[in-house]
Design a protein around this motif. Structure first.
Motif, PDB file in Angstrom:
ATOM      1  N   SER A 112       0.807  -1.234   0.000  1.00 13.80           N
ATOM      2  CA  SER A 112       0.000   0.000   0.000  1.00 13.80           C
ATOM      3  C   SER A 112       0.833   1.273   0.000  1.00 13.80           C
ATOM      4  CB  SER A 112      -0.951   0.001   1.211  1.00 13.80           C
ATOM      5  OG  SER A 112      -1.795  -1.127   1.193  1.00 13.80           O
ATOM      6  N   PRO A 113       1.661   1.500  -1.015  1.00 11.54           N
ATOM      7  CA  PRO A 113       2.462   2.732  -1.067  1.00 11.54           C
ATOM      8  C   PRO A 113       1.568   3.969  -1.138  1.00 11.54           C
ATOM      9  CG  PRO A 113       2.519   1.592  -3.177  1.00 11.54           C
ATOM     10  CD  PRO A 113       1.854   0.657  -2.212  1.00 11.54           C
ATOM     11  N   ASP A 114       2.000   5.061  -0.472  1.00  5.51           N
ATOM     12  CA  ASP A 114       1.192   6.287  -0.462  1.00  5.51           C
ATOM     13  C   ASP A 114       1.697   7.319  -1.462  1.00  5.51           C
ATOM     14  OD1 ASP A 114       3.514   7.250   0.699  1.00  5.51           O
ATOM     15  OD2 ASP A 114       2.584   7.887   2.575  1.00  5.51           O
ATOM     16  N   GLY A 115       2.713   6.954  -2.241  1.00  5.43           N
ATOM     17  CA  GLY A 115       3.252   7.875  -3.228  1.00  5.43           C
ATOM     18  C   GLY A 115       4.297   8.818  -2.679  1.00  5.43           C
ATOM     19  N   HIS A 116       4.605   8.701  -1.396  1.00  3.58           N
ATOM     20  CA  HIS A 116       5.594   9.577  -0.770  1.00  3.58           C
ATOM     21  C   HIS A 116       6.730   8.774  -0.143  1.00  3.58           C
ATOM     22  CE1 HIS A 116       2.952  13.051  -1.335  1.00  3.58           C
ATOM     23  NE2 HIS A 116       1.958  12.303  -0.864  1.00  3.58           N
ATOM     24  N   GLY A 117       6.896   7.548  -0.591  1.00  5.19           N
ATOM     25  CA  GLY A 117       7.970   6.704  -0.079  1.00  5.19           C
ATOM     26  C   GLY A 117       7.587   5.869   1.120  1.00  5.19           C
ATOM     27  N   ASN A 118       6.337   5.995   1.546  1.00  6.18           N
ATOM     28  CA  ASN A 118       5.869   5.237   2.706  1.00  6.18           C
ATOM     29  C   ASN A 118       4.964   4.097   2.280  1.00  6.18           C
ATOM     30  OD1 ASN A 118       7.028   7.101   4.681  1.00  6.18           O
ATOM     31  ND2 ASN A 118       5.410   8.510   4.027  1.00  6.18           N
ATOM     32  N   CYS A 119       5.048   3.012   3.037  1.00  7.86           N
ATOM     33  CA  CYS A 119       4.142   1.882   2.863  1.00  7.86           C
ATOM     34  C   CYS A 119       3.588   1.519   4.231  1.00  7.86           C
ATOM     35  CB  CYS A 119       4.879   0.699   2.225  1.00  7.86           C
ATOM     36  SG  CYS A 119       5.203   0.931   0.451  1.00  7.86           S
ATOM     37  N   CYS A 157       9.100   2.061   2.120  1.00  6.64           N
ATOM     38  CA  CYS A 157       8.675   1.005   1.203  1.00  6.64           C
ATOM     39  C   CYS A 157       9.776   0.002   0.904  1.00  6.64           C
ATOM     40  CB  CYS A 157       8.149   1.612  -0.103  1.00  6.64           C
ATOM     41  SG  CYS A 157       6.515   2.385   0.072  1.00  6.64           S
TER      42      CYS A 157
END
Length: 260
Positions: free
Chosen positions: A165-172, A182
């Motif tokens: 579930s990546p948020d598009g900002h480098g976080n999962c 991620c």
């Protein structure tokens, strides 16, 4: 594992020998003082001994570092080499997290690292009747069981898939919905290779003040120690304090179940 007040008292008696900090040094006028080997340390370090023992006692009673719950706080009371190493490791992590997660006093404000290096090198634990002298650091000997790397079957499973579930900002998403990089958890083979190097060295290669015991029997205590070493290896994978958080795996939940 539950700790009674009597058991904690016994723990404090055992730690009274090994947890001897260096004396506070003369300040340099910039908020720093001199610790082991000339390393600059905060002038508030080491802490008052009673404060340290109270914090260590709370950590051991909880089964983990109160200020940094992903770090277990085992404190076996027998005088075996392995138990002395574990006590020293827990003393170091308690010192480093004294006032919060990663907020405390460095190991260089005490002789803990030298004592740990001495124990890892095979020198006997100090006699309980006398305070230990700072031992010269020695190259730790790798145990025969780790010469070819740790047994992968003894390495706990991550329980989390990287890139979820990546948020598009480098976080999962990691455990309990906590955001994690991620890139975490790492490739399992990469992790096992790093863990093996740490165990072979006797300490975390990227953070030498942290011991890396990895007993191979199936006792509950050994499983706890293996998880603790796995967590510290994960957190220091790419450098001192630079790695993947415990929340990128189920290691903390597995550890809590063992300590429960």
């Amino acid at each position: 594992m539950k700790f009674t007040s009597t058991f904690v008292s016994a723990i404090l008696l055992a730690v009274s020998v090994s947890a001897v900090p260096v004396q506070k040094r003369v300040p340099d006028g910039h908020g720093n003082c001199v610790g082991i080997n000339g390393i600059l340390i905060p002038c508030t370090c080491p802490p008052d001994r009673n404060t340290f023992i109270a914090s260590l006692s709370a950590n051991v009673a909880a089964g983990h570092d109160v200020n940094n719950p992903s770090i277990a706080a085992p404190f076996p009371t027998d005088n075996s080499q392995q138990s002395a190493i574990i006590r020293m490791q827990t003393s170091i992590s308690s010192l480093q997290n004294l006032n919060g997660a990663g907020v405390g006093c460095p190991a260089s404000s005490t002789t803990f690292s030298a004592q740990l290096a001495s124990l890892i090198a095979g020198n006997p634990p100090p006699a309980p009747a006398a305070a230990p002298a700072a031992a010269p650091a020695a190259a730790p000997a790798a145990a025969a069981s780790t010469s070819g790397g740790v047994d992968p079957s003894l390495v706990p499973e991550f329980g989390v898939v990287a890139g979820t579930s990546p948020d598009g900002h480098g976080n999962c998403v990691g455990v309990n919905g906590i955001l994690i990089p991620c890139t975490c958890p790492p490739d399992r083979n990469t992790f096992i290779a790093s863990l093996s190097a740490n165990v072979a060295a006797g300490h975390d290669v990227n953070n030498p003040s942290i011991a890396a015991p990895f007993p191979t029997d199936n006792s509950q205590q050994s499983q706890i120690v293996r998880l603790q070493t796995s967590i510290s290896s994960l957190q220091n994978l790419n450098g001192a304090g630079v790695g993947c958080p415990a929340s990128s795996t189920t290691f903390s939940a597995q550890l809590a179940a063992l300590l429960g």
